[in-house]
Design an enzyme around this catalytic site. Structure first.
Site, PDB file in Angstrom:
ATOM      1  N   GLY A 110       2.965   8.549  -8.758  1.00  0.00           N
ATOM      2  CA  GLY A 110       2.503   7.863  -7.559  1.00  0.00           C
ATOM      3  C   GLY A 110       2.957   8.485  -6.254  1.00  0.00           C
ATOM      4  N   THR A 111       2.774   9.791  -6.089  1.00  0.00           N
ATOM      5  CA  THR A 111       3.250  10.447  -4.884  1.00  0.00           C
ATOM      6  C   THR A 111       2.345  11.600  -4.468  1.00  0.00           C
ATOM      7  OG1 THR A 111       5.091  11.723  -3.952  1.00  0.00           O
ATOM      8  CG2 THR A 111       4.774  11.881  -6.329  1.00  0.00           C
ATOM      9  N   SER A 112       2.297  11.855  -3.178  1.00  0.00           N
ATOM     10  CA  SER A 112       1.554  13.010  -2.671  1.00  0.00           C
ATOM     11  C   SER A 112       2.447  14.247  -2.572  1.00  0.00           C
ATOM     12  CB  SER A 112       0.974  12.698  -1.285  1.00  0.00           C
ATOM     13  OG  SER A 112       2.021  12.466  -0.357  1.00  0.00           O
TER      14      SER A 112
ATOM     15  N   HIS B 152      15.055   7.834   0.719  1.00  0.00           N
ATOM     16  CA  HIS B 152      14.630   7.510   2.074  1.00  0.00           C
ATOM     17  C   HIS B 152      15.216   6.188   2.554  1.00  0.00           C
ATOM     18  CE1 HIS B 152      10.946  10.304   1.329  1.00  0.00           C
ATOM     19  NE2 HIS B 152      12.054  10.970   1.590  1.00  0.00           N
TER      20      HIS B 152
ATOM     21  N   ASN C 123      -0.449  10.286 -11.776  1.00  0.00           N
ATOM     22  CA  ASN C 123      -0.929  10.266 -10.396  1.00  0.00           C
ATOM     23  C   ASN C 123      -2.452  10.242 -10.384  1.00  0.00           C
ATOM     24  OD1 ASN C 123       0.430  10.206  -7.862  1.00  0.00           O
ATOM     25  ND2 ASN C 123      -0.316  12.253  -7.364  1.00  0.00           N
ATOM     26  N   ARG C 124      -3.011   9.928  -9.234  1.00  0.00           N
ATOM     27  CA  ARG C 124      -4.468   9.937  -9.117  1.00  0.00           C
ATOM     28  C   ARG C 124      -5.022  11.343  -8.916  1.00  0.00           C
ATOM     29  NH1 ARG C 124      -5.362   4.630  -5.191  1.00  0.00           N
ATOM     30  NH2 ARG C 124      -4.869   3.056  -6.787  1.00  0.00           N
TER      31      ARG C 124
ATOM     32  N   GLN D 149      11.410   7.585  -3.552  1.00  0.00           N
ATOM     33  CA  GLN D 149      11.048   7.718  -2.142  1.00  0.00           C
ATOM     34  C   GLN D 149      10.898   6.357  -1.483  1.00  0.00           C
ATOM     35  OE1 GLN D 149       7.974  10.963  -1.306  1.00  0.00           O
ATOM     36  NE2 GLN D 149       7.619  10.534  -3.458  1.00  0.00           N
ATOM     37  N   ASN D 150      10.802   5.329  -2.298  1.00  0.00           N
ATOM     38  CA  ASN D 150      10.385   4.030  -1.803  1.00  0.00           C
ATOM     39  C   ASN D 150      11.521   3.257  -1.143  1.00  0.00           C
ATOM     40  OD1 ASN D 150       7.831   4.561  -2.803  1.00  0.00           O
ATOM     41  ND2 ASN D 150       8.320   3.707  -4.808  1.00  0.00           N
ATOM     42  N   ILE D 151      11.161   2.458  -0.160  1.00  0.00           N
ATOM     43  CA  ILE D 151      12.129   1.670   0.584  1.00  0.00           C
ATOM     44  C   ILE D 151      12.046   0.195   0.225  1.00  0.00           C
ATOM     45  CG2 ILE D 151      12.161   3.300   2.502  1.00  0.00           C
ATOM     46  CD1 ILE D 151      10.276   1.453   4.028  1.00  0.00           C
ATOM     47  N   ASP D 152      11.235  -0.157  -0.786  1.00  0.00           N
ATOM     48  CA  ASP D 152      10.984  -1.571  -1.074  1.00  0.00           C
ATOM     49  C   ASP D 152      11.973  -2.201  -2.052  1.00  0.00           C
ATOM     50  OD1 ASP D 152      10.095  -0.644  -3.625  1.00  0.00           O
ATOM     51  OD2 ASP D 152       8.073  -0.387  -2.844  1.00  0.00           O
TER      52      ASP D 152
ATOM     53  N   PRO E 199       0.828  -1.211   0.000  1.00  0.00           N
ATOM     54  CA  PRO E 199       0.000   0.000   0.000  1.00  0.00           C
ATOM     55  C   PRO E 199       0.855   1.251   0.000  1.00  0.00           C
ATOM     56  CG  PRO E 199       0.016  -0.994   2.183  1.00  0.00           C
ATOM     57  CD  PRO E 199       0.723  -1.960   1.274  1.00  0.00           C
ATOM     58  N   ASP E 200       0.337   2.331  -0.633  1.00  0.00           N
ATOM     59  CA  ASP E 200       1.027   3.607  -0.489  1.00  0.00           C
ATOM     60  C   ASP E 200       0.832   4.090   0.946  1.00  0.00           C
ATOM     61  OD1 ASP E 200      -1.350   5.262  -0.195  1.00  0.00           O
ATOM     62  OD2 ASP E 200      -1.668   4.998  -2.339  1.00  0.00           O
ATOM     63  N   PHE E 201       1.390   5.224   1.259  1.00  0.00           N
ATOM     64  CA  PHE E 201       1.377   5.657   2.650  1.00  0.00           C
ATOM     65  C   PHE E 201       0.125   6.433   3.030  1.00  0.00           C
ATOM     66  CE2 PHE E 201       5.499   4.076   2.637  1.00  0.00           C
ATOM     67  CZ  PHE E 201       6.043   4.103   3.913  1.00  0.00           C
ATOM     68  N   ARG E 202      -0.368   7.317   2.159  1.00  0.00           N
ATOM     69  CA  ARG E 202      -1.327   8.311   2.629  1.00  0.00           C
ATOM     70  C   ARG E 202      -2.730   8.220   2.041  1.00  0.00           C
ATOM     71  NH1 ARG E 202       3.649  10.658   3.183  1.00  0.00           N
ATOM     72  NH2 ARG E 202       3.975  11.726   5.164  1.00  0.00           N
TER      73      ARG E 202
ATOM     74  N   CYS F 206      -0.234   4.392 -11.784  1.00  0.00           N
ATOM     75  CA  CYS F 206       1.102   4.429 -12.387  1.00  0.00           C
ATOM     76  C   CYS F 206       1.246   3.419 -13.517  1.00  0.00           C
ATOM     77  CB  CYS F 206       2.160   4.162 -11.316  1.00  0.00           C
ATOM     78  SG  CYS F 206       2.253   5.439 -10.051  1.00  0.00           S
TER      79      CYS F 206
END
Length: 290
Positions: A190-192, A106, A215-216, A86-89, A13-16, A254
């Protein structure tokens, strides 16, 4: 510049996003506030929620998405200057984006360190390196194994993920000026764009450099006057006529955005082949929220 929205179809899942984002799903962790899972002070008092989350997010649990494969395709074609994620995956790396072309702003799971305070109640400081595989094994063995590793290491062991208040990796600050000065097209997806200083990167390319947001919803300084992206909202009509549009916006997920972009660029078949192949191919090896 991918955010967590690029990993959603991988099952992360995204974060926000309200209701479905990672922060919305952390209620069962007993946190005082969702962001506490990445807060050093809270981690010092109660590391268990972070360890639980780290096990879920650990690289290898998820496969790259079409968005990650598209970035890898750009790298293979020699047209990717850099991927600032930004992703840590680490899914960019799993898709084959070479490490030298990736800046994990990050942090990620590539390394781990022990953290401890110099005095009781003091702030945690990064201490000695600990083999990240040792942490992975301890997480899978359970809480007692993690506590034993922490005691042996002289502090709380965590992967090199950047928590709130930590400095970003040295490589980030070193590469940003030249990379964004040389940028001739910025892709953001894909970012806020709510976390600084990463969010400010979108304003670093020259004013005439085109920017595409996949983005959405519109975020940050992206300014689309109409469906065609015809320049700054509220600008003088003559100025808008003489100034070519800088920003473009694909409203959607995305994967759908990169699939359409690849098709328009004549790379649709190549992208499909990479997605079908699943791996990173010859392009590279190991690195990745909204």
């Amino acid at each position: 510049m991918p955010g967590g929205g690029g990993s959603v179809s991988a099952g992360i899942p995204d974060f926000r996003s309200p209701g479905t984002g990672l922060y919305s799903q952390l209620e069962s962790y007993g946190l005082p506030f969702p962001e506490a899972v990445f807060d050093l002070t809270f981690f010092a008092d109660n590391p268990r929620p972070f360890y639980r989350l780290a096990k879920e997010l650990w690289p290898g649990n998820h496969a790259p998405t079409p968005a990650h494969h598209f970035i890898s395709l750009l790298a293979a074609r020699g047209i990717l200057r850099r991927c600032y994620t930004q992703n840590i995956d680490s899914l960019e790396s799993a898709a084959g984006v070479p490490p030298e072309l990736t800046v994990a702003a990050h942090g990620n799971f590539d390394a781990a360190h022990a953290w401890s305070a110099s005095r009781p109640g003091g702030s945690l400081r990064r201490r000695q390196a600990v083999g990240v595989e040792r942490l992975r094994e301890a997480l899978w063995q359970g809480e007692e194994a993690v506590e034993a590793l922490n005691e042996e290491s002289g502090g709380l062991v965590k992967p090199d993920i950047v928590f709130f208040g930590e400095q970003l990796p040295e490589r980030f600050g070193r590469l940003v000026p030249a990379d964004f000065d040389a940028c001739d097209l910025l892709l953001v997806m894909g970012t806020s764009l709510q976390v600084q200083p990463f969010a400010s990167l979108v304003d670093m390319p020259a004013r005439d450099v085109p920017r595409l947001l996949i983005n959405r919803e519109l975020v940050g300084s992206f300014d689309i006057a109409d469906a065609g992206g015809a320049g700054p909202t509220g600008a003088d009509p003559l100025e808008r006529l003489l100034s070519p549009p800088r920003d473009a916006f694909f409203e959607g997920d995305c994967d759908a955005g990169v699939t359409e972009l690849a098709r328009l660029a004549g790379l649709g078949d190549d992208l499909q082949a990479r997605v079908a192949g699943g791996g990173g191919g010859a392009a590279g090896t190991a690195q990745a929220s909204r």
